[in-house]
Write a protein that holds these residues in place. Structure first.
Motif, PDB file in Angstrom:
ATOM      1  N   ALA A 137      -9.697   3.156   4.579  1.00  0.00           N
ATOM      2  CA  ALA A 137      -9.119   4.161   3.677  1.00  0.00           C
ATOM      3  C   ALA A 137      -7.804   4.701   4.232  1.00  0.00           C
ATOM      4  O   ALA A 137      -6.842   4.917   3.474  1.00  0.00           O
ATOM      5  N   THR A 138      -7.741   4.907   5.533  1.00  0.00           N
ATOM      6  CA  THR A 138      -6.494   5.381   6.148  1.00  0.00           C
ATOM      7  C   THR A 138      -5.373   4.364   5.953  1.00  0.00           C
ATOM      8  O   THR A 138      -4.227   4.725   5.635  1.00  0.00           O
ATOM      9  N   GLN A 139      -5.696   3.075   6.096  1.00  0.00           N
ATOM     10  CA  GLN A 139      -4.696   2.034   5.887  1.00  0.00           C
ATOM     11  C   GLN A 139      -4.256   1.981   4.420  1.00  0.00           C
ATOM     12  O   GLN A 139      -3.082   1.750   4.131  1.00  0.00           O
ATOM     13  N   ILE A 140      -5.186   2.198   3.525  1.00  0.00           N
ATOM     14  CA  ILE A 140      -4.832   2.222   2.095  1.00  0.00           C
ATOM     15  C   ILE A 140      -3.889   3.387   1.820  1.00  0.00           C
ATOM     16  O   ILE A 140      -2.920   3.264   1.062  1.00  0.00           O
ATOM     17  N   GLY A 141      -4.142   4.522   2.461  1.00  0.00           N
ATOM     18  CA  GLY A 141      -3.250   5.675   2.319  1.00  0.00           C
ATOM     19  C   GLY A 141      -1.846   5.355   2.790  1.00  0.00           C
ATOM     20  O   GLY A 141      -0.866   5.736   2.145  1.00  0.00           O
ATOM     21  N   ALA A 142      -1.738   4.639   3.906  1.00  0.00           N
ATOM     22  CA  ALA A 142      -0.422   4.249   4.419  1.00  0.00           C
ATOM     23  C   ALA A 142       0.253   3.273   3.454  1.00  0.00           C
ATOM     24  O   ALA A 142       1.475   3.327   3.244  1.00  0.00           O
ATOM     25  N   PHE A 143      -0.548   2.405   2.847  1.00  0.00           N
ATOM     26  CA  PHE A 143       0.001   1.476   1.859  1.00  0.00           C
ATOM     27  C   PHE A 143       0.556   2.232   0.659  1.00  0.00           C
ATOM     28  O   PHE A 143       1.657   1.931   0.170  1.00  0.00           O
ATOM     29  N   PHE A 144      -0.187   3.226   0.161  1.00  0.00           N
ATOM     30  CA  PHE A 144       0.281   4.026  -0.956  1.00  0.00           C
ATOM     31  C   PHE A 144       1.617   4.689  -0.612  1.00  0.00           C
ATOM     32  O   PHE A 144       2.554   4.733  -1.428  1.00  0.00           O
ATOM     33  N   ALA A 145       1.699   5.249   0.595  1.00  0.00           N
ATOM     34  CA  ALA A 145       2.935   5.931   1.010  1.00  0.00           C
ATOM     35  C   ALA A 145       4.110   4.945   1.063  1.00  0.00           C
ATOM     36  O   ALA A 145       5.251   5.319   0.755  1.00  0.00           O
ATOM     37  N   GLN A 146       3.802   3.706   1.416  1.00  0.00           N
ATOM     38  CA  GLN A 146       4.859   2.686   1.540  1.00  0.00           C
ATOM     39  C   GLN A 146       5.387   2.269   0.172  1.00  0.00           C
ATOM     40  O   GLN A 146       6.597   2.041  -0.004  1.00  0.00           O
ATOM     41  N   VAL A 147       4.492   2.155  -0.835  1.00  0.00           N
ATOM     42  CA  VAL A 147       4.927   1.633  -2.139  1.00  0.00           C
ATOM     43  C   VAL A 147       5.397   2.720  -3.085  1.00  0.00           C
ATOM     44  O   VAL A 147       6.044   2.424  -4.089  1.00  0.00           O
ATOM     45  N   ASP A 148       5.086   3.992  -2.783  1.00  0.00           N
ATOM     46  CA  ASP A 148       5.520   5.096  -3.677  1.00  0.00           C
ATOM     47  C   ASP A 148       7.024   5.385  -3.516  1.00  0.00           C
ATOM     48  O   ASP A 148       7.591   5.157  -2.455  1.00  0.00           O
TER      49      ASP A 148
END
Length: 399
Positions: free
Chosen positions: A388-399
């Motif tokens: 979940a933490t990695q998914i959060g970082a992914f969201f921050a990267q693509v937003d």
């Protein structure tokens, strides 16, 4: 070389595409956290394995296992169905061993459908249900499962022209992938609808035990107590972590059981008898007072998946991804952020390539699965939280 037309309905799908993508990611040296497959990581209980192991030395188990050799298993299933659901079945004519419930859903259409007959399926739904229809040369009609209807089909919305060609309806609750559950009243309404339109009612029931609210899920045979037109498939894969042993069973209408038995007779024999003995040992847990409460192996499975569910929901909420709490199954059914709302495959591929986390795209389960992804909770809580933490970082990267 020419192949049969039926293979056209079994072409590569989004799950095959995801599998190829996972292998490509692994080839780069990146580790993959595979939350796309609903294959339990939990071990089979030692006492079940012991029953199987003891059979190995018994040479009488080494030959073909014909129907007559499964009598003990079928009698155990009859006792289990009676205790669990109050349904009395004839082991000879109303129970059939299966090589997993998927054998039932794949072969039943061969017994019911002629070319171009229609089967009413759930959309989204389990992909093998659609594959069985394609093998039989039938046509699948996906009944939309929408959140506003609690992911239950609305029978009144099925077009009359489709109903005129329909021969069977396939349901599965608790439901994969949406995690929805159904009440006995719902099954009674489904039965009434099938009676009105002369449909066989097929219920796939692999998640019978994976329910967290303490309320037992109903069998379709509790609605169709006379077994007029219903058949139900069970498996030991989820409840007892026996997926690799491929053991399940069908119960219900004796004509449907006989028809399925005819198909099975030309396709396969039964499992090794030692596996049957292990399955008997597993089902006997429900018939043996020594396995009540926390000592029951299913209680341990439930506790494990409930703790994983809660841990993952909390971790996803922390990154801003709010997901409804599932009442059942080993999955989360998550609505995608607006950016990916119309392309779940792209989301899953982008996430996989960026983080090594694999999810199942909702579109792989049908047209009405688009806009969602499915998480399979097949890792311990700490790994799920890290994902979940990695998914959060992914969201921050693509937003």
């Amino acid at each position: 070389m020419q192949f049969a037309d039926r293979l056209q309905g079994l072409q590569s799908n989004v799950f095959a595409d995801m599998d190829r993508a996972k292998e490509q990611v692994k080839s780069t040296g990146m580790s993959v956290i595979d939350l796309s497959l609903g294959s339990s990581d939990l071990p089979t209980a030692p006492f079940i394995l012991e029953a199987i192991a003891q059979s190995l030395a018994d040479t009488s188990t080494h030959g073909y296992c014909l129907f007559s050799n499964t009598r003990d298993f079928r009698e155990t299933v009859a006792a289990w169905m009676h205790k669990r659901f109050g349904v009395t079945l004839d082991p000879e004519s109303e129970i059939l061993p299966l090589i997993g419930s998927q054998e039932g859903t794949a072969h039943m259409p061969l017994a019911l459908l002629n070319s171009d007959d229609v089967a009413l399926l759930q959309d989204p739904g389990y992909p093998s249900h659609y594959g069985g229809i394609a093998l039989a040369g039938g046509q699948a009609y996906g009944m939309p499962l929408l959140a506003e209807n609690d992911f239950l089909p609305v029978f009144a919305d099925i077009p009359p022209a489709t109903l005129a060609r329909a021969k069977m309806m396939v349901l599965s609750y608790p439901h994969n992938p949406t995690t929805a559950i159904a009440s006995l009243d719902f099954f009674k309404s489904a039965l009434q609808f099938c009676q009105q339109h002369n449909l066989a009612l097929v219920h796939d029931f692999p998640y019978v035990d994976l329910v967290f609210n303490g309320k037992p899920q109903p069998s379709v045979l509790q609605a169709d107590r006379d077994r007029q037109l219903s058949i139900e498939f069970f498996t030991l894969s989820k409840s007892y972590n026996m997926g690799g042993f491929r053991v399940g069973f069908a119960v219900g209408n004796r004509q449907l059981i006989q028809a399925l038995r005819q198909i099975k007779a030309v396709v396969d024999f039964n499992q090794y008898q030692g596996i049957m003995r292990g399955a008997i040992t597993a089902l006997n847990c429900d018939l043996n007072d020594d396995f009540q409460g926390d000592r029951h192996p299913i209680a341990q499975v439930l506790q494990t998946f409930e703790s994983r569910r809660d841990a993952m929901l909390t971790a996803l909420a922390a990154i801003g991804w709010q997901i409804p709490t599932p009442t059942a199954t080993m999955y989360l059914w998550a609505k995608l952020p607006d950016r990916y709302a119309h392309d779940s495959v792209k989301f899953c591929l982008d996430l996989l390539k960026s983080t090594g986390i694999a999810l199942a795209p909702g579109s792989g389960f049908g047209k009405y699965g688009e806009g969602y992804v499915r998480f399979a909770l097949v890792y311990p809580p700490d790994i799920l939280q890290a994902a979940a933490t990695q998914i959060g970082a992914f969201f921050a990267q693509v937003d």
